[in-house]
Enzyme design. Structure first.
Site, PDB file in Angstrom:
ATOM      1  N   LYS A  95      -9.211 -11.832  -7.647  1.00  0.00           N
ATOM      2  CA  LYS A  95      -8.523 -12.612  -6.613  1.00  0.00           C
ATOM      3  C   LYS A  95      -8.182 -11.691  -5.444  1.00  0.00           C
ATOM      4  O   LYS A  95      -7.765 -10.557  -5.630  1.00  0.00           O
ATOM      5  CB  LYS A  95      -7.254 -13.244  -7.167  1.00  0.00           C
ATOM      6  CG  LYS A  95      -7.511 -14.380  -8.140  1.00  0.00           C
ATOM      7  CD  LYS A  95      -6.215 -15.002  -8.619  1.00  0.00           C
ATOM      8  CE  LYS A  95      -6.492 -16.151  -9.585  1.00  0.00           C
ATOM      9  NZ  LYS A  95      -5.236 -16.752 -10.112  1.00  0.00           N
ATOM     10  N   LYS A 109      -6.663  -4.574  -5.971  1.00  0.00           N
ATOM     11  CA  LYS A 109      -5.283  -4.448  -5.504  1.00  0.00           C
ATOM     12  C   LYS A 109      -4.387  -5.596  -5.963  1.00  0.00           C
ATOM     13  O   LYS A 109      -3.165  -5.434  -6.053  1.00  0.00           O
ATOM     14  CB  LYS A 109      -5.260  -4.366  -3.984  1.00  0.00           C
ATOM     15  CG  LYS A 109      -5.853  -3.103  -3.398  1.00  0.00           C
ATOM     16  CD  LYS A 109      -4.884  -1.945  -3.453  1.00  0.00           C
ATOM     17  CE  LYS A 109      -5.361  -0.764  -2.635  1.00  0.00           C
ATOM     18  NZ  LYS A 109      -4.392   0.345  -2.634  1.00  0.00           N
ATOM     19  N   SER A 130      -3.692  -1.363   5.879  1.00  0.00           N
ATOM     20  CA  SER A 130      -4.792  -1.766   6.757  1.00  0.00           C
ATOM     21  C   SER A 130      -5.839  -2.566   6.010  1.00  0.00           C
ATOM     22  O   SER A 130      -6.872  -2.904   6.565  1.00  0.00           O
ATOM     23  CB  SER A 130      -5.455  -0.519   7.359  1.00  0.00           C
ATOM     24  OG  SER A 130      -5.982   0.289   6.329  1.00  0.00           O
ATOM     25  N   ASN A 143      -6.861  -4.016   1.659  1.00  0.00           N
ATOM     26  CA  ASN A 143      -6.812  -4.931   0.527  1.00  0.00           C
ATOM     27  C   ASN A 143      -5.418  -5.097  -0.072  1.00  0.00           C
ATOM     28  O   ASN A 143      -5.103  -6.150  -0.615  1.00  0.00           O
ATOM     29  CB  ASN A 143      -7.791  -4.460  -0.552  1.00  0.00           C
ATOM     30  CG  ASN A 143      -9.235  -4.619  -0.123  1.00  0.00           C
ATOM     31  OD1 ASN A 143      -9.577  -5.554   0.588  1.00  0.00           O
ATOM     32  ND2 ASN A 143     -10.092  -3.700  -0.535  1.00  0.00           N
ATOM     33  N   TYR A 190      -3.627 -16.007   3.135  1.00  0.00           N
ATOM     34  CA  TYR A 190      -2.715 -16.051   1.990  1.00  0.00           C
ATOM     35  C   TYR A 190      -1.249 -16.194   2.396  1.00  0.00           C
ATOM     36  O   TYR A 190      -0.364 -16.124   1.547  1.00  0.00           O
ATOM     37  CB  TYR A 190      -2.895 -14.799   1.130  1.00  0.00           C
ATOM     38  CG  TYR A 190      -4.284 -14.647   0.558  1.00  0.00           C
ATOM     39  CD1 TYR A 190      -4.980 -15.749   0.054  1.00  0.00           C
ATOM     40  CD2 TYR A 190      -4.917 -13.410   0.522  1.00  0.00           C
ATOM     41  CE1 TYR A 190      -6.256 -15.612  -0.459  1.00  0.00           C
ATOM     42  CE2 TYR A 190      -6.194 -13.266   0.002  1.00  0.00           C
ATOM     43  CZ  TYR A 190      -6.861 -14.367  -0.482  1.00  0.00           C
ATOM     44  OH  TYR A 190      -8.131 -14.226  -0.994  1.00  0.00           O
ATOM     45  N   GLY A 199      -4.651   7.153  -4.768  1.00  0.00           N
ATOM     46  CA  GLY A 199      -4.577   7.535  -6.169  1.00  0.00           C
ATOM     47  C   GLY A 199      -3.955   6.528  -7.105  1.00  0.00           C
ATOM     48  O   GLY A 199      -3.872   6.780  -8.305  1.00  0.00           O
ATOM     49  N   ALA A 254     -13.385  12.313   3.864  1.00  0.00           N
ATOM     50  CA  ALA A 254     -11.977  12.058   3.517  1.00  0.00           C
ATOM     51  C   ALA A 254     -11.706  12.679   2.150  1.00  0.00           C
ATOM     52  O   ALA A 254     -11.235  12.021   1.231  1.00  0.00           O
ATOM     53  CB  ALA A 254     -11.698  10.559   3.508  1.00  0.00           C
ATOM     54  N   SER A 273     -14.545  -1.527  -6.834  1.00  0.00           N
ATOM     55  CA  SER A 273     -13.130  -1.797  -6.569  1.00  0.00           C
ATOM     56  C   SER A 273     -12.858  -2.936  -5.607  1.00  0.00           C
ATOM     57  O   SER A 273     -11.763  -3.513  -5.637  1.00  0.00           O
ATOM     58  CB  SER A 273     -12.455  -0.520  -6.055  1.00  0.00           C
ATOM     59  OG  SER A 273     -13.117  -0.031  -4.906  1.00  0.00           O
TER      60      SER A 273
END
Length: 331
Positions: free
Chosen positions: A54, A59, A84, A86, A121, A187, A214, A314
Site C-alpha cells: 500500500k 514505508k 520528499s 515515500n 491520501y 537505515g 550517495a 523497496s
C-alpha cells in the site's frame, strides 16, 4: 547475533508486536522468482515485492506501526513529518486510515508522483526549501502550532520495528534464504530487516546496496562513525538521506557489507525489473538487483558463497516521464 532493545531501538519482540498491530492494514507482499535472473546471476533470487505494498513502498509498514502506536490523546492532534518521498505518502495513508490529520513538510523539487500520493491520501502538504535545515525548521514550527506528533522517516524505533516485518514475512515465505540484499539510505529499512533476520537466523548475511553518488553508509562502515555527505548525486532519489543515531548502531553491528553501484547499473537493473519480472520499480527499489548482478558483489568474499538471496524491491513510485528519460539515456 542476539539483538536486544537495550542495545538497539528495536528488537525481535517489538518487530513481532508491530506485525500483529499492522497485519490487518498491510499487504503481505508476494515473493517473485525468475529463472532468467537466476541464470544471469548464477544464484537463486527471491524478490520481496514491497513495490506492491500500500502506498507503493515498504514505508507504509513503519508509518502504520507508528500511527497505531499512538494513544488517543496523541492521535487526536495528528502527525507531522518532513519527507520528499515515500514516507510522506505512507504517513498520510496511515493517518487517513485512523481518521487523524497528517502534516507533511515537502521540499521543493520532490518527485511529482510522490507529492501526488500525499495529496491523494489526504495529507496536508507544507512546502519547504530543499535543504534539511529548512525541512526541520518548518516541521518544528508545525509541531508548535498543532501539537502534533513527529514521526521521523527512519530514526524511530516504531518505524524500524514496522520495517522489520518484511524479514518476518520473507523468512516465512522462503526458509532457505542465506542472505538478504536491502537498499540503504537513512537505515530504517535495513535496521529492521537485520534485527529481525539475524534474530531468526543468526547465520544470515545482510548486504546493503547503495549508490556511489550517495555512499555515506559505505564510508561510515569504513570510518566506524556516521559520515554525512554535503552533496549527493544519484537517480535513486529515495537513497539520499544520512544514517541516524538510532539506525547507525544496527548498521555498524549487523550489516555485513555495503555494495555501491554506478548509475548505469541501477538503471539497467530497473529495466530488468520491468522487462523480466514485470513489476514497476523505482531506481531505489531496483538497486538490490543491481548489487547482486555487479562485479563488486561477485568478487566480494563475504557475498561469494550466498546462493539463495532475498532482494527487497523497496518501492515502485516513479514519474513515468523520468523513467522513460532514464531508459533512453542508458541506451
Amino acid at each position: 547475533m542476539e539483538a536486544n532493545r537495550e542495545k538497539y531501538a528495536a528488537d525481535i519482540l517489538s518487530i513481532k508486536e508491530a506485525h500483529d498491530r499492522i497485519k490487518p492494514y498491510i499487504h503481505r507482499t508476494p515473493v517473485l522468482t525468475s529463472e532468467s535472473l537466476n541464470s544471469i546471476s548464477g544464484r537463486s533470487l527471491f524478490f520481496k515485492c514491497e513495490c506492491l505494498q500500500k502506498g507503493g513502498a515498504f514505508k507504509f509498514r513503519g508509518a502504520c506501526n507508528a500511527v497505531l502506536s499512538l494513544d488517543a490523546e496523541q492521535a487526536a492532534k495528528g502527525v507531522v513529518t518532513h519527507s520528499s518521498g515515500n514516507h510522506a505518502a505512507a504517513l498520510s495513508l496511515a493517518a487517513k486510515i485512523q481518521g487523524i490529520p497528517a502534516y507533511i513538510v515537502v521540499p521543493k523539487g520532490a518527485p511529482k508522483c510522490k507529492v501526488d500520493n500525499v495529496i491523494r491520501y489526504g495529507g496536508k502538504v507544507i512546502w519547504s526549501e530543499a535543504t534539511m535545515s529548512s525541512r526541520e525548521e518548518i516541521a518544528s514550527k508545525v509541531l508548535q502550532e498543532t501539537g502534533s506528533v513527529l514521526i521521523h522517516p527512519y530514526n524511530d524505533g516504531r518505524i524500524i520495528s514496522g520495517q522489520g516485518t518484511i524479514a518476518l514475512e520473507l523468512l516465512e515465505q522462503i526458509q532457505e534464504i542465506d542472505a538478504i540484499v536491502v537498499p540503504i539510505s537513512g537505515g530504517g529499512l535495513i535496521s529492521g530487516v537485520a534485527l529481525a533476520a539475524k534474530s531468526i537466523k543468526p547465520s544470515i548475511r545482510i548486504i546493503a546496496a547503495e549508490p556511489k553518488g550517495a555512499d555515506d553508509a559505505a564510508q561510515s562502515k569504513v570510518a566506524g562513525k556516521i559520515i554525512t555527505l554535503p552533496v549527493t548525486n544519484t537517480i535513486a532519489d529515495g537513497l539520499r538521506a544520512s544514517l541516524g543515531d538510532l539506525t547507525w548502531p544496527v548498521v555498524r553491528d549487523l550489516v555485513d557489507d555495503v555494495v555501491t553501484l554506478e548509475e548505469c547499473e541501477i538503471i539497467e537493473a530497473m529495466k530488468m525489473c520491468y522487462e523480466i519480472l514485470k513489476v514497476s520499480v523505482e531506481p531505489s527499489g531496483a538497486i538490490g538487483l543491481a548489487a547482486v548482478l555487479s562485479n563488486s558483489f561477485r568478487n566480494n568474499p563475504s557475498c561469494r558463497d550466498c546462493k539463495n538471496i532475498g532482494i527487497v524491491l523497496s518501492g515502485g513510485n516513479v514519474d513515468l516521464g523520468s523513467l522513460w528519460d532514464s531508459f533512453k539515456s542508458s541506451k
